[in-house]
Design a protein around this motif. Structure first.
Motif, PDB file in Angstrom:
ATOM      1  N   UNK A  50      13.436 -54.922   6.359  1.00  0.00           N
ATOM      2  CA  UNK A  50      14.626 -55.783   6.413  1.00  0.00           C
ATOM      3  C   UNK A  50      15.800 -55.159   5.693  1.00  0.00           C
ATOM      4  N   UNK A  51      15.495 -54.593   4.503  1.00  0.00           N
ATOM      5  CA  UNK A  51      16.516 -54.049   3.604  1.00  0.00           C
ATOM      6  C   UNK A  51      15.918 -52.916   2.792  1.00  0.00           C
ATOM      7  N   UNK A  52      16.805 -52.131   2.176  1.00  0.00           N
ATOM      8  CA  UNK A  52      16.409 -51.229   1.090  1.00  0.00           C
ATOM      9  C   UNK A  52      17.329 -51.556  -0.084  1.00  0.00           C
ATOM     10  N   UNK A  53      16.757 -51.630  -1.292  1.00  0.00           N
ATOM     11  CA  UNK A  53      17.545 -52.050  -2.460  1.00  0.00           C
ATOM     12  C   UNK A  53      17.535 -50.979  -3.533  1.00  0.00           C
ATOM     13  N   UNK A  54      18.680 -50.635  -4.028  1.00  0.00           N
ATOM     14  CA  UNK A  54      18.883 -49.830  -5.246  1.00  0.00           C
ATOM     15  C   UNK A  54      17.874 -48.677  -5.356  1.00  0.00           C
TER      16      UNK A  54
END
Ligand code: MUC
Ligand code: MG
Length: 367
Positions: free
Chosen positions: A214-218
């Motif tokens: 869904x996402x990639x974070x930091x």
């Protein structure tokens, strides 16, 4: 409605299972309970969870800065002067969770005073959120077993997988194992807590290209300005700025600089007033928001869900509202319950929560 006194009470509750991630680990909830008392006898509550490895705040530091710096500046103001409170606390650049807890305790006291729920005062969009659970570092088999337990016990079907180890295959193997085991019955995204370089992050994202994230974070340090922009420009999933975008100015800088395309809002560090501002900014910029968690206890989580459910944009995605499940105990008289993958906002005025005096006496560290 005048603020008469602000208390900052340190307490410690161990975790049954520590949460490990690239920038640190949490074994005990060494948080600070903040209570804002008004002259009419109303008491608003919130908690500050220090994360020394991220923001440099410590439990003792939060107690000191509230007692010596923040409380004297706001005693005498009324609960409706939240902009004045924000301006006075905002003179200090750091100490995000200390400032946020004071802000949220004031909103709780205000809601109790006027007989309205904080979530309704904020926006009143819905009464619940879908929950996303964080999986900390472990072996693939243990992380899959943990996900299975969370699905079966709480009905949660969104997982944020902590990544950022070396070699990157340690983490990509976990994400692959989760997708293979649960197929498209779960949502998955990853959070690197700045652990990889930009090129390691790209290598890992390529290895996970078929895993429908869904996402990639930091994933890498925001300070590597060109590297991060280079990375984000090559990804086909939104890239969430978390610890690199605490203030609205940070969000503007990261997004306009091309090094973030979504943001995490954590009430633990921006309170309700700051989180509202960030939400409105994100809405204007057309960004996705994930309601994040700073390894909050139940009180912090009650604050987070009250905020997340208040707006369409924050309620759209599953919110990170389950870290408290790994705590041995908590302070509320009535525990939060996650079922069917959802957490409901507490009904009632303010935040709708009460602190159990016996539990507070057992866990407080200042007596
Ligand atoms: C996250 O999203 O990074 C871990 C440390 C912290 O401050 O927040 C958590 C989760
Ligand atoms: Mg994060």
């Amino acid at each position: 409605m005048k603020i008469a006194r602000v208390e900052a009470i340190p307490f410690a509750i161990p975790y049954t299972k520590p949460l490990k991630f690239a920038s640190g680990e949490v074994r005990t909830a060494e948080h600070v309970l903040v209570r804002v008392h008004t002259e009419d006898g109303v008491v608003g509550v919130a908690e500050a969870p220090p994360r020394p490895f991220t923001y440099g705040e410590t439990q003792a530091g939060i107690v000191a800065v509230i007692g010596e710096v923040f409380a004297p500046q706001i005693v005498g103001l009324t609960l409706v002067e939240r902009e004045a409170v924000h301006a006075r606390l905002g003179r200090t650049v750091g100490n995000p969770t200390a400032k946020a807890a004071i802000d949220m305790a004031i909103w709780d006291a205000f809601g109790k005073t006027v007989g309205l729920a904080v979530t309704d005062l904020l926006g009143g969009y819905t009464d619940r959120m879908r929950v996303s659970h964080m999986l900390g570092f472990d072996e693939p088999a243990s992380m899959v077993a943990e996900a299975e337990r969370i699905i079966q016990t709480y009905g949660i079907r969104t997982f944020k997988v902590k990544v950022g180890r070396r070699p990157v295959t340690l983490d990509t193997a976990v994400v692959r194992a989760l997708r293979e085991k649960f197929g498209d019955s779960i949502e998955l995204y990853v959070d690197g807590n700045r652990g990889w370089t930009a090129s390691e992050a790209l290598q890992a994202m390529k290895q996970m290209a078929d895993l429908d994230l869904l996402f990639a974070e930091e994933l890498c340090p925001a300070d590597d300005v060109l590297g991060r922009r280079w990375l984000v420009g090559q990804l086909n999933v939104p890239f969430i700025a978390d610890e690199s975008a605490v203030t609205q100015a940070d969000v503007t800088r990261e997004v306009l600089g091309g090094s973030a395309t979504a943001i995490s809002i954590k009430t633990a560090r921006t309170g309700f007033t700051g989180s509202q501002r960030t939400h409105h900014l994100a809405e204007g910029l057309g960004l996705e928001i994930v309601l994040g968690n700073q390894v909050d206890g139940q009180l912090g989580t009650a604050c987070a869900v009250a905020f997340g459910a208040a707006y369409q944009l924050t309620a759209r995605r599953a919110g990170e509202l389950s870290n408290f499940l790994d705590m041995r105990d908590d302070l509320l008289t009535e525990p939060l319950q996650i079922s069917g993958g959802e957490l409901h906002v507490r009904p009632g005025a303010g935040l709708g929560v009460e602190i159990d005096p016996d539990k507070l006496a057992r866990y407080r560290k200042d007596t």
